[in-house]
Design an enzyme around this catalytic site. Structure first.
Site, PDB file in Angstrom:
ATOM      1  N   THR A  44       0.592  -1.198  -0.005  1.00 51.72           N
ATOM      2  CA  THR A  44       0.194  -0.292   0.145  1.00 51.72           C
ATOM      3  C   THR A  44       0.726   1.430   0.369  1.00 51.72           C
ATOM      4  OG1 THR A  44       0.478  -0.278   2.286  1.00 51.72           O
ATOM      5  CG2 THR A  44      -1.600  -1.914   1.080  1.00 51.72           C
ATOM      6  N   CYS A  45       0.329   2.683   0.644  1.00 50.88           N
ATOM      7  CA  CYS A  45       1.171   3.992   0.205  1.00 50.88           C
ATOM      8  C   CYS A  45       2.116   3.864   1.430  1.00 50.88           C
ATOM      9  CB  CYS A  45      -0.150   4.968  -0.631  1.00 50.88           C
ATOM     10  SG  CYS A  45      -0.365   5.252   0.806  1.00 50.88           S
ATOM     11  N   GLN A  60      -7.609  -2.785   1.683  1.00 54.49           N
ATOM     12  CA  GLN A  60      -6.360  -3.648   1.388  1.00 54.49           C
ATOM     13  C   GLN A  60      -5.266  -5.187   1.372  1.00 54.49           C
ATOM     14  OE1 GLN A  60      -4.401   0.160   2.887  1.00 54.49           O
ATOM     15  NE2 GLN A  60      -4.723   0.900   0.868  1.00 54.49           N
TER      16      GLN A  60
END
Lengths: 309, 467
Positions: free
Chosen positions: B65-66, B136
């Site tokens: 993920t970011c 996610q």
């Protein structure tokens, strides 16, 4: 009977305490379990208290609202039951800690000072009077709750105005919901007060028929307490109509609710102080030496029966 | 059948790595798939039982993920997981050294599982308790399953993580309260209005910040949103974009897809989320009709002035007007705050709300960690039982075999009813014997004692010893 009443005396404050505790838990933590349980506990308490009051009424063969202690217990029940109706209708639980706290206080005082068979007015045996008294109690309880929610509205409004984002900001319902709760309480109180006044009038005429004419003249619809009740009913009805049709909303509406409540309390206090007439239900009051008239309705009824004999 | 396994995780996240490192470590879905093929690469057999690759890897699940890139591995006990991962990363062209630098943390066994549970619950997120990480993780798990069947350990760990995340979010208030400016604006508005659907908002300015705030209000089903901007064209463009996004969001919701961040709340009657545009000249009229004003222009001087607001208030019959000024420099003239029934808030107020919410979330940490420890105990119990399962299965098969023979024998001599009764009776017998055996094995005081018991059971009832 004494055993049963003693059990209720201990059980009721405990139940109210549990309800209050759950609502406080909800307010401080907003825990899902508290959210789930609080209404259920309140419902159980209302049901239990209603059964308890009904049992007491059956055992004593009268409305159990004669003695101050009994009145406090009845007030606690009325307050919790009225709040519960509003909570379920509006679906807002976070103000419960205030109402349930007051209910607990009343039931605690009521239970602590209750006696098994206090001396009370024989009118409490009369179903018509009992219904009138219960309706009056619920009506004024609803008005009191309206005041409480309006106060909460004004406090939150003030906090928002001052940009204070504390616990009340995080936990309390929106201003709109608080206003709906306040107005909702009045919507409950107005028809209840109207019904109680109508029933009171019917009961009064029925009672007058059972008394001789000299005594019956005492039972007047122009009694200041009755008149002030009609004025209160009118005032709250105007408020409701203004809210419905004239768009009376927001801070102004809630200030009106607070002012109305203070007016009711002051007016009632003054009227009861200056005009103590047949709305006094103590059975052991002395007959006024000056006027020669009985001071209480109970005495009036007793004298009437004596005259009949 | 696979032997004893161990779980490992290598993590590069916002706590130990700056943004540029996290950017380099990011694995897009294609590269994650390649890594899974390179390391796992073995699909499950026809019984959905995974097998290890030639290097001892049973399964791999990358999560990227970011704010984090993490690689979860399940390998045969004794396999050098680090070496395996380094080779795999190099094979797919990722920067393997990054995952073994000071920016990466490595955990294994129960610590790796605890980390996964914490990630799933949002306890490791930059914004404590944020809910997106759960979706996610699910996406990563789904992607992994489409490539190869995860090993028993990883499968159980991920399922436990989803359960732990769900419990933490439902049993605590860790995800409650806005932690972004736009969401804090909605939260503040909801202190005035219960159902935003019954109310009208005006967005003054059509810039990026305004668009984001408008999206959050639309997500919470504001009744009407009017965009007022100096350039009518820009206002219309933003309104069109918002309309399209809302429609797509509602369609997605109806199709039960995973609603994105700004997927609107259900609106079955279609009463909410109406978007319109007004020219700048009609701003005063728009103020009079609105309950919420969101001002986000880039103007250097205030654009909402006291006389405009006073004119609007006169037409509002005492209804409060909520003005949110999230522009820098401010759009709302300071004197507007002194007008009755007007509530003005700025960025500092929203920041105050966010800080309060973050502190409240932090207060929920002990409760959340307690839930994670609960779920970890469950995982540990499962782990302790996993070694007895093959032996118990063999024992059960042996007993079932014996039962079938006995029932067959009875069937030859007696009626079918009698045989069926014997069958039922023996079934009960097997159940009791197995139950007792499993509980004895589980209650072994030490690992050695359990292994000894298992060995005894295997020696007595091993398949090759059956007659």
């Amino acid at each position: 009977m004494i055993t049963m009443m003693s059990v209720f005396k201990i059980l009721m404050p405990m139940l109210y305490l549990v309800v209050w505790g759950t609502y406080i838990w909800l307010f401080y933590t907003d825990h899902p379990t508290a959210r789930r349980l609080c209404t259920r506990f309140a419902m159980i308490t209302v049901i239990m208290h209603t059964i308890c009051t009904a049992s007491r009424g059956i055992i004593l063969d009268r409305l159990p609202m004669g003695a101050p202690a009994e009145f406090f217990c009845a007030l606690a029940l009325a307050m919790l039951a009225t709040y519960l109706v509003i909570e379920i209708r509006i679906k807002a639980k976070n103000t419960g800690f205030l109402v349930t706290g007051l209910s607990f206080l009343f039931v605690f005082v009521g239970s602590a000072f209750s006696t098994t068979s206090p001396e009370v007015s024989p009118f409490l045996n009369d179903p018509g009077f009992a219904a009138h008294a219960v309706l009056v109690l619920f009506a004024y309880t609803a008005m009191s709750l309206s005041f409480l929610f309006a106060m909460l509205y004004l406090i939150l409004n003030r906090q928002l105005m001052r940009h204070q984002f504390g616990l009340l900001f995080r936990r309390s319902p929106s201003l709109e919901v608080l206003e709906r709760m306040s107005v909702g309480a009045v919507k409950m109180g107005v028809p209840l007060l109207f019904a109680s006044l109508c029933l009171g009038h019917l009961w009064m005429y029925d009672l007058a028929d059972r008394m001789d004419s000299e005594m019956a003249v005492m039972l007047s619809p122009w009694d200041p307490k009755i008149l002030i009740s009609w004025v209160i009913l009118l005032g709250y009805s105007v408020g409701l109509l203004g809210n419905r049709f004239l768009g009376w909303r927001g801070k102004r509406m809630n200030i009106m609710a607070v002012v109305a409540f203070f007016t009711v309390v002051s007016a009632m206090g003054l009227v009861y102080h200056f005009f103590p007439s047949f709305h006094n239900f103590k059975s052991n009051q002395p007959i006024s030496a000056l006027s020669g008239f009985p001071e209480t309705a109970a005495q009036m009824l007793a004298l009437n029966e004596e005259a009949g004999r | 059948m696979i032997g004893p396994t161990s779980l490992h995780v290598r993590s590069i996240n916002h706590k130990n790595a700056p943004t540029e490192v996290r950017e380099k470590a990011h694995l897009d879905p294609e590269r994650a798939a390649e890594l899974m093929d390179a390391l796992g690469g073995h699909l499950a057999d026809e019984n959905h039982v995974p097998s290890e690759s030639e290097h001892g890897c049973i399964s791999v699940i990358p999560v990227s993920t970011c704010n984090r890139t993490e690689i979860y591995l399940e390998v045969i006990e004794g396999t050098d997981a680090d070496e395996l991962l380094r080779r795999g990363l190099a094979e797919v062209g990722a920067d393997a050294d990054l995952f073994f630098s000071e920016h990466a943390t490595s955990l294994q066994g129960l610590d790796a599982v605890r980390h996964l549970y914490s990630v799933s619950a949002g306890l490791e997120s930059m914004m404590l308790g944020e809910p997106q990480i759960s979706a996610q993780l699910k996406d990563a798990y789904r992607l992994a399953r489409s490539h190869h069947e995860p090993g028993p350990g990883l499968m159980r760990a991920f399922q436990g993580a989803f359960r732990a995340g769900k419990r933490v979010r439902t049993e605590t208030r860790i995800s409650v309260g806005a932690v972004s400016v736009a969401f804090a604006a909605v939260e503040l508005a909801r202190k005035f209005f219960d159902k935003l659907c019954d109310h009208r908002a005006v967005l003054v300015g059509a810039g990026e910040t305004g668009g984001l705030a408008a999206r959050h209000f639309l997500q919470h089903n504001i009744g009407n949103l009017t965009v007022v901007n100096r350039s009518l064209g820009n206002a219309e463009t933003l309104a069109d974009t918002l309309r399209a996004e809302r429609k797509a969001g509602l369609d997605k919701k109806a199709g039960k897809n995973s609603g994105g961040l700004l997927a609107p709340a259900p609106d079955p009657q279609g009463k909410c989320g109406k978007i319109s545009v007004r020219p700048w000249e009609l701003l005063t009229e728009a103020l009079a009709e609105a309950d919420v004003i969101l001002s986000t222009t880039g103007a250097t001087e205030p654009v909402i002035l006291p006389d405009m607001v006073e004119a609007a208030v006169a037409r509002r019959k005492g209804k409060p007007l909520f003005i949110l000024d999230i522009a820098v420099p401010r759009d709302v003239h300071p004197d507007v705050a002194n007008i009755g029934n007007i509530f003005t808030f700025g960025l500092d107020d929203l920041d105050g709300i966010i800080q309060g919410n973050l502190a409240a979330r932090a207060g929920q940490l002990p409760h959340a960690q307690g839930i994670i420890e609960d779920e970890l105990k469950e995982f540990q119990r499962w782990l302790e039982e996993i070694d007895i399962r093959p032996t118990v299965a063999e024992f059960k098969a042996y007993l079932e075999d014996l039962k079938d023979k006995q029932v067959g024998f009875v069937r030859k001599k007696q009626s079918d009813e009698v045989a069926a009764a014997v069958d039922r009776s023996l079934q009960q017998f097997i159940k009791k014997v197995l139950g007792r055996s499993v509980s004895t094995l589980k209650n072994a005081q030490t690992k050695e004692e359990r292994e000894r018991d298992l060995e005894t059971l295997r020696r007595i009832f091993a398949p090759e010893d059956r007659d």
